[in-house]
Design a protein around this motif. Structure first.
Motif, PDB file in Angstrom:
ATOM      1  N   VAL A 187      -2.161   3.103  11.726  1.00 28.15           N
ATOM      2  CA  VAL A 187      -1.415   2.274  10.781  1.00 28.15           C
ATOM      3  C   VAL A 187      -1.665   2.779   9.361  1.00 28.15           C
ATOM      4  CG1 VAL A 187      -1.276  -0.048   9.805  1.00 28.15           C
ATOM      5  CG2 VAL A 187      -1.352   0.259  12.276  1.00 28.15           C
ATOM      6  N   HIS A 188      -2.921   3.116   9.086  1.00 25.94           N
ATOM      7  CA  HIS A 188      -3.247   3.624   7.757  1.00 25.94           C
ATOM      8  C   HIS A 188      -2.526   4.945   7.478  1.00 25.94           C
ATOM      9  CE1 HIS A 188      -5.441   5.888   4.726  1.00 25.94           C
ATOM     10  NE2 HIS A 188      -5.612   4.716   4.164  1.00 25.94           N
ATOM     11  N   ASP A 189      -2.563   5.841   8.457  1.00 29.72           N
ATOM     12  CA  ASP A 189      -1.921   7.148   8.286  1.00 29.72           C
ATOM     13  C   ASP A 189      -0.436   7.022   8.004  1.00 29.72           C
ATOM     14  OD1 ASP A 189      -4.236   8.329   8.722  1.00 29.72           O
ATOM     15  OD2 ASP A 189      -3.765   9.202  10.667  1.00 29.72           O
ATOM     16  N   GLN A 247      -4.494  13.640   0.812  1.00 38.01           N
ATOM     17  CA  GLN A 247      -3.577  12.598   0.356  1.00 38.01           C
ATOM     18  C   GLN A 247      -4.317  11.282   0.054  1.00 38.01           C
ATOM     19  OE1 GLN A 247      -0.665  11.467   3.328  1.00 38.01           O
ATOM     20  NE2 GLN A 247       0.944  12.189   1.960  1.00 38.01           N
ATOM     21  N   ASN A 248      -5.229  10.905   0.957  1.00 36.57           N
ATOM     22  CA  ASN A 248      -5.978   9.660   0.757  1.00 36.57           C
ATOM     23  C   ASN A 248      -6.715   9.660  -0.582  1.00 36.57           C
ATOM     24  OD1 ASN A 248      -5.246   8.635   3.234  1.00 36.57           O
ATOM     25  ND2 ASN A 248      -7.099   9.333   4.282  1.00 36.57           N
ATOM     26  N   VAL A 249      -7.365  10.791  -0.896  1.00 39.93           N
ATOM     27  CA  VAL A 249      -8.173  10.862  -2.114  1.00 39.93           C
ATOM     28  C   VAL A 249      -7.268  10.817  -3.355  1.00 39.93           C
ATOM     29  CG1 VAL A 249      -9.794  12.312  -3.411  1.00 39.93           C
ATOM     30  CG2 VAL A 249     -10.025  12.079  -0.937  1.00 39.93           C
ATOM     31  N   ILE A 286      -4.174   9.566  -3.584  1.00 39.20           N
ATOM     32  CA  ILE A 286      -3.552   8.237  -3.728  1.00 39.20           C
ATOM     33  C   ILE A 286      -4.559   7.236  -4.311  1.00 39.20           C
ATOM     34  CG2 ILE A 286      -2.686   6.247  -2.403  1.00 39.20           C
ATOM     35  CD1 ILE A 286      -1.010   8.143  -0.791  1.00 39.20           C
ATOM     36  N   ASN A 287      -5.812   7.307  -3.846  1.00 35.62           N
ATOM     37  CA  ASN A 287      -6.851   6.428  -4.406  1.00 35.62           C
ATOM     38  C   ASN A 287      -6.985   6.645  -5.918  1.00 35.62           C
ATOM     39  OD1 ASN A 287      -7.594   5.168  -2.047  1.00 35.62           O
ATOM     40  ND2 ASN A 287      -9.381   6.455  -1.661  1.00 35.62           N
ATOM     41  N   ALA A 288      -6.970   7.934  -6.319  1.00 44.23           N
ATOM     42  CA  ALA A 288      -7.138   8.259  -7.747  1.00 44.23           C
ATOM     43  C   ALA A 288      -5.980   7.696  -8.562  1.00 44.23           C
ATOM     44  CB  ALA A 288      -7.237   9.771  -7.919  1.00 44.23           C
ATOM     45  N   VAL A 289      -4.767   7.836  -8.031  1.00 50.06           N
ATOM     46  CA  VAL A 289      -3.595   7.310  -8.742  1.00 50.06           C
ATOM     47  C   VAL A 289      -3.694   5.779  -8.825  1.00 50.06           C
ATOM     48  CG1 VAL A 289      -1.082   7.025  -8.614  1.00 50.06           C
ATOM     49  CG2 VAL A 289      -2.105   9.260  -8.139  1.00 50.06           C
ATOM     50  N   GLN A 290      -4.064   5.161  -7.697  1.00 47.96           N
ATOM     51  CA  GLN A 290      -4.177   3.692  -7.693  1.00 47.96           C
ATOM     52  C   GLN A 290      -5.226   3.216  -8.698  1.00 47.96           C
ATOM     53  OE1 GLN A 290      -4.950   3.112  -3.514  1.00 47.96           O
ATOM     54  NE2 GLN A 290      -2.788   2.724  -3.018  1.00 47.96           N
ATOM     55  N   ALA A 291      -6.369   3.959  -8.754  1.00 43.09           N
ATOM     56  CA  ALA A 291      -7.449   3.538  -9.657  1.00 43.09           C
ATOM     57  C   ALA A 291      -7.054   3.721 -11.126  1.00 43.09           C
ATOM     58  CB  ALA A 291      -8.712   4.338  -9.348  1.00 43.09           C
ATOM     59  N   THR A 310     -11.522  -2.717  -1.802  1.00 41.67           N
ATOM     60  CA  THR A 310     -11.473  -3.714  -2.877  1.00 41.67           C
ATOM     61  C   THR A 310     -10.001  -3.995  -3.197  1.00 41.67           C
ATOM     62  OG1 THR A 310     -11.653  -1.897  -4.455  1.00 41.67           O
ATOM     63  CG2 THR A 310     -13.682  -3.080  -3.932  1.00 41.67           C
ATOM     64  N   LYS A 311      -9.122  -3.565  -2.250  1.00 41.16           N
ATOM     65  CA  LYS A 311      -7.682  -3.724  -2.506  1.00 41.16           C
ATOM     66  C   LYS A 311      -7.044  -4.678  -1.506  1.00 41.16           C
ATOM     67  CE  LYS A 311      -7.758   1.103  -3.799  1.00 41.16           C
ATOM     68  NZ  LYS A 311      -7.454   2.428  -3.268  1.00 41.16           N
ATOM     69  N   GLN A 312      -7.802  -5.726  -1.121  1.00 39.74           N
ATOM     70  CA  GLN A 312      -7.267  -6.670  -0.134  1.00 39.74           C
ATOM     71  C   GLN A 312      -5.892  -7.183  -0.556  1.00 39.74           C
ATOM     72  OE1 GLN A 312     -10.363  -6.878  -1.355  1.00 39.74           O
ATOM     73  NE2 GLN A 312     -11.807  -7.043   0.352  1.00 39.74           N
ATOM     74  N   LEU A 345      -9.593   2.199   5.269  1.00 41.04           N
ATOM     75  CA  LEU A 345      -9.826   3.279   6.241  1.00 41.04           C
ATOM     76  C   LEU A 345      -9.619   4.664   5.621  1.00 41.04           C
ATOM     77  CD1 LEU A 345      -8.183   1.854   9.458  1.00 41.04           C
ATOM     78  CD2 LEU A 345     -10.572   2.474   9.149  1.00 41.04           C
ATOM     79  N   GLY A 346      -8.997   4.685   4.443  1.00 42.98           N
ATOM     80  CA  GLY A 346      -8.623   5.969   3.844  1.00 42.98           C
ATOM     81  C   GLY A 346      -9.777   6.959   3.749  1.00 42.98           C
ATOM     82  N   LEU A 347     -10.846   6.573   3.064  1.00 49.30           N
ATOM     83  CA  LEU A 347     -11.948   7.514   2.854  1.00 49.30           C
ATOM     84  C   LEU A 347     -12.749   7.744   4.126  1.00 49.30           C
ATOM     85  CD1 LEU A 347     -13.212   6.550  -0.706  1.00 49.30           C
ATOM     86  CD2 LEU A 347     -11.915   8.569  -0.017  1.00 49.30           C
TER      87      LEU A 347
HETATM   88 MG   LIG Z   1      -7.289   4.523  -0.005  1.00 50.13          MG
END
Ligand SMILES: [Mg+2]
Ligand SMILES: Nc1ncnc2c1ncn2[C@@H]1O[C@H](COP(=O)(O)OP(=O)(O)OP(=O)(O)O)[C@@H](O)[C@H]1O
Length: 383
Positions: free
Chosen positions: A166-168, A283-285, A287-292, A337-339, A346-348
């Motif tokens: 689901v995460h992928d 991609q996970n890393v 996307i996390n950076a963009v979100q942060a 922390t993004k509930q 699961l990303g990292l």
């Molecule tokens: Mg993530």
């Protein structure tokens, strides 16, 4: 007189009627007594009644007591066997003990001694059988628990696999969603001002197509879950992967006011691995950076640098950063922390797993309110 079914059972094997019957009379008040005039007949009763003790004469015509003892032991290793020996036949008695008899009594026997020996041996059989019964129950329980555990583990890994799946799917779908919105906006503008030159949508459609293809690949891969780990490694270019990922995320970053700064090695940075997996990891890393960085409208700097034996993919952001307490938890499955933004956490976890599957490492440096840098180091294929 009715015999209580709880009375212990004793089997007497003796070809001579005298001792056989006197034993029956002696033991009757306290035991259920079965008698047999030969080993054959005795064995039959043993199999049917499972007595608590067997008293067997040694010297008998046909099958003698010693051979009888061997057969009794094959059938029931726990029943107490007491041998009746002729006066002075000590050697035969010793031979019987060696072969697994529990006791012996010389004929003619003393009534009191006989009662004592039998009571002691009946007790011994019962203790042995209870022990054996308990051990069998424990073995059975243990087997059942092991089976349940194996099933639970299978279910858990399946649950984990579905969550990862689901995460992928989430990453490429987010990208597709972003571009569909962009195209919709373009269309809307066109409808509002008909006749203006139509802006090209080929680039957006291309990215949408690519990401839908990634969804399809992920689906195929997860459908054959179990063989995922065993997928054969092929030569893949890390530079090309980073370039593709950046292309996919580019407009989402800009849409969120995040600036992307990119520096990707001209060298292909080839390693043996699985393209889909390495793509998702990087991609996970990013996307996390963009979100942060979205809230602060910050910067994300992505580089892919070739070393002698490895390639470093570095993702640096000027986002929220993390506290020292938070850092050790980020690679745990389901830590998020993004509930509120439906993060799965699961990303990292997946990224780390993929990096380790490719014999690489992942490092993180972070300062709250300043930003975070992730470095993924992967070993290159030897030339
Ligand atoms: Mg993530
Ligand atoms: N670049 C970053 N800056 C600040 N915090 C980060 C950064 N990367 C990860 N984190 C923290 O690590 C947590 C776990 O990240 P992970 O990618 O595993 O899950 P997620 O991003 O929360 O959920 P999902 O990946 O499913 O969207 C995040 O919730 C966030 O708190």
């Amino acid at each position: 007189m009715t015999i209580s079914p709880d009375l212990p059972q004793v089997l007497v094997i003796d070809d001579e009627m005298g001792p056989r019957e006197s034993l029956r009379m002696l033991l009757k008040p306290n035991y259920q007594v079965h008698t047999a005039s030969s080993v054959e007949a005795g064995i039959k009763i043993l199999q049917e009644k499972h007595p608590d003790a067997v008293i067997s004469d040694i010297r008998m015509p046909g099958t003698n007591g010693i051979d009888g003892l061997r057969r009794i032991r094959e059938i029931d290793p726990h029943v107490a066997v007491i041998m009746l020996t002729g006066f002075g036949a000590l050697e035969t008695a010793q031979e019987a003990l060696r072969l697994g008899a529990n006791d012996y009594i010389s004929k003619p026997f003393d009534a009191r001694e006989m009662r004592d020996v039998i009571s002691r041996n009946v007790e011994r059989t019962r203790v042995q059988r209870t022990g054996e019964h308990a051990a069998a129950e424990i073995r059975e329980l243990n087997n059942r628990l092991l089976k349940e555990l194996a099933q639970k583990e299978r279910l858990a890994s399946l649950g984990q696999a579905s969550a990862e799946f689901v995460h992928d799917l989430g990453n490429p779908l987010t990208i597709v969603w972003g571009y569909v919105q962009l195209l919709a906006k373009k269309l809307e503008q066109q409808e509002k001002a008909p006749g203006t030159e139509s802006p090209t949508s080929a680039k957006e459609l291309n990215i949408i197509e690519q990401n839908v293809r990634l969804c399809r690949e992920l689906l195929t891969m997860w459908q054959s879950y179990g063989s995922v780990e065993a997928a054969p490694h092929k030569p893949i270019s890390v530079s090309a992967i980073v370039r593709e990922v950046v292309k996919g995320i580019g407009s989402i970053a800009t849409g969120n006011g995040v600036e992307l700064i990119v520096d990707i090695s001209e060298d292909p940075c080839t390693l043996m691995g699985e393209g889909v997996q390495v793509t998702r990891a990087i991609q996970n890393v990013i996307i996390n950076a963009v979100q942060a960085s979205a809230e602060k409208k910050g910067k994300v700097t992505i580089s892919c640098t070739r070393g002698d034996f490895y390639v470093d993919v570095r993702v640096e952001d000027t986002g929220t950063g993390m506290t020292a307490a938070q850092i050790p938890k980020i690679f745990e499955p389901y830590f998020t922390t993004k509930q509120h933004k439906s993060g799965t956490g699961l990303g990292l976890y997946i990224t780390k797993k993929v990096v380790e599957d490719h014999n690489g490492s992942i490092k993180v440096d972070s300062t709250p309110e300043v930003g975070t840098t992730f470095t993924i180091r992967l070993p290159l294929a030897s030339k």
